[in-house]
Design an enzyme around this catalytic site. Structure first.
Site, mmCIF file in Angstrom:
data_model
loop_
_atom_site.group_PDB
_atom_site.id
_atom_site.type_symbol
_atom_site.label_atom_id
_atom_site.label_comp_id
_atom_site.label_asym_id
_atom_site.label_seq_id
_atom_site.Cartn_x
_atom_site.Cartn_y
_atom_site.Cartn_z
ATOM 1 N N GLY B 45 0.800 -1.233 0.000
ATOM 2 C CA GLY B 45 0.000 0.000 0.000
ATOM 3 C C GLY B 45 0.825 1.272 0.000
ATOM 4 O O GLY B 45 0.304 2.379 0.147
ATOM 5 N N HIS B 46 2.148 1.123 -0.227
ATOM 6 C CA HIS B 46 3.024 2.284 -0.116
ATOM 7 C C HIS B 46 4.136 2.212 -1.158
ATOM 8 O O HIS B 46 5.274 1.822 -0.853
ATOM 9 C CB HIS B 46 3.664 2.338 1.277
ATOM 10 C CG HIS B 46 4.413 3.617 1.546
ATOM 11 N ND1 HIS B 46 5.654 3.912 1.031
ATOM 12 C CD2 HIS B 46 4.068 4.713 2.282
ATOM 13 C CE1 HIS B 46 6.054 5.101 1.448
ATOM 14 N NE2 HIS B 46 5.103 5.618 2.212
ATOM 15 N N TYR B 47 3.808 2.511 -2.495
ATOM 16 C CA TYR B 47 2.445 2.811 -2.942
ATOM 17 C C TYR B 47 2.079 1.790 -4.017
ATOM 18 O O TYR B 47 2.996 1.248 -4.654
ATOM 19 C CB TYR B 47 2.449 4.214 -3.566
ATOM 20 C CG TYR B 47 2.906 5.318 -2.627
ATOM 21 C CD1 TYR B 47 4.234 5.734 -2.603
ATOM 22 C CD2 TYR B 47 2.031 5.921 -1.720
ATOM 23 C CE1 TYR B 47 4.688 6.734 -1.739
ATOM 24 C CE2 TYR B 47 2.470 6.913 -0.867
ATOM 25 C CZ TYR B 47 3.801 7.313 -0.877
ATOM 26 O OH TYR B 47 4.250 8.307 -0.016
#
Lengths: 85, 137, 173
Positions: B45-47
């Site tokens: 999620g990053h990213y």
């Protein structure tokens, strides 16, 4: 608003810059370049100026901020700012 | 026993424990390394589509290294009191290996740890942490 | 009351690193109050065993920092109108000074992040503030610096050590 320093003392200024840049105060001579001599990156150079703005209760434009490349430049700019509020 | 609750899964490899050098009196210095595999949960999620290791997770790597190499026998119980300062100098990507050199300085009720992180392509971050010894306040 | 949609719209972060649930109030370029609920359903708690003591469930301090920083990021992102967080610029955590952790945070706590802009520049922002739980400060931030940098400046140069040409995980989009 925290009390701001109106008296501009160069040694006090040197100590503040040294604290933000995290070097020994005696490494910062009047014309030491923050970036070239001390390897300070652009973000930290900016932080130095913002801390000084807060400490002396002055406001600089973005271009003025980017001129502060040494202790002497910081001192001269602050002196000018403090003389003409 | 590494902390169970952590955003970083990678194990901490201890290359040198934090042992004071009685002859020189130099501050204890520990060295650790971690490999940040693609499967690290944070990368997802990053990213999305642009995996880059989060700056705070570099701080976590220093923190986990400190818990693993804390001086003292038995090992001191450390509580993180503050991140005193942190500078991010270079990016870390999936598959990178980082090496953390930490210098331990005793302070009134704990330790100050100054750490330098280097990655595959040079300097990555400088982190200074402050610890209390003993349980959290 | 701004919806979660706005949070995900403002930030490029996604699960499990989207650590802001709701913006309560925001004054663009000035200050923001945002919320994040801490739950044992986050991936960091996956390995916690049944007999873990309360102290073992403390939320990782660095994630308190990240959650607060993302609230600041929403404030920063409110400055660029185009809204696509990854359109060319990536928001990077530049550095922080004197971030204090006052009390442990446990699952069930709701983090109330208060962020104020110290300085706003074209490519950099400096913030200060604190994080409260039930009105009590659990973290204070003296200064945090965030920089906007073009995404491509971050592409890794092909690392000389690894044999594969382009390092794993980076897509040429």
């Amino acid at each position: 608003m925290a009390s701001t320093e109106t008296v501009l003392d160069k040694e006090d200024l040197r100590a503040t810059v040294a604290q933000v840049v995290e070097v020994d105060v005696d490494e910062i001579h009047d014309d030491t370049s923050l970036v070239d001599d001390l390897g300070v990156d652009s973000l930290m150079a900016l932080e130095v100026v913002v801390v000084l703005e807060k400490k002396y209760g002055v406001r600089m434009t973005e271009s003025e901020l980017k001129q502060v490349t040494s202790l002497q430049r910081a001192y001269d700019l602050l002196a000018a700012k403090l003389r003409t509020p | 026993m590494p902390t169970v609750v952590s955003p970083v899964r990678a194990p901490v490899h201890v290359l040198a424990e934090a042992v004071a050098d009685p002859t020189t009196g130099a501050a204890p210095r520990s060295v650790t390394s971690l490999v940040l595999e693609t499967q690290e949960p944070v990368f997802r999620g990053h990213y999305p589509g642009f995996p880059i290791f989060p700056g705070v997770c570099l701080i976590e790597c220093v923190h986990r290294s400190c818990l693993t190499t804390a001086p003292g026998t038995p090992r001191a119980v450390l509580t993180l009191a503050a991140v005193e300062s942190t500078r991010f100098l270079g990016a870390v990507f999936p598959g990178d290996r980082i090496v953390i050199e930490s210098t331990w300085t005793a302070i009134s009720d704990g330790w100050r740890v100054t750490a330098r992180i280097r990655g595959d392509r040079g300097d990555v971050a400088a982190v200074r942490l402050r610890y209390h010894t003993g349980e959290a306040g | 009351m701004t919806s979660t949609w706005t949070v995900a719209h403002r930030l490029p972060h996604r699960y499990p690193m989207l650590l802001v649930d709701r913006v309560v109030t925001a004054v663009p370029g000035s200050e923001i109050v945002a919320l994040k609920a801490v739950t044992t359903n986050e991936p960091w708690y996956a390995e916690v065993s049944g007999d873990a003591r309360d102290g073992d469930l403390a939320y990782p301090a660095v994630l308190l920092m990240e959650s607060w920083a993302q609230s600041a990021g929403i404030l920063a992102a409110s400055r660029s109108s185009d809204g696509d967080p990854l359109s060319g610029d990536v928001m990077l955590f530049g550095g922080a000074t004197e971030v204090r952790f006052l009390h442990p945070v446990l699952p069930g706590d709701v983090l109330e992040h208060r962020v104020r802009v110290v300085r706003l520049l074209s490519d950099t922002m400096i913030f200060e503030g604190e994080c409260l739980v039930a009105g009590r400060p659990v973290m204070t931030v003296e200064r945090m610096v965030m920089a906007f940098r073009p995404a491509q400046t971050l592409r890794p140069a092909p690392s000389t050590t690894s044999d594969s040409g382009s390092p794993a995980g980076t897509q040429e989009d």
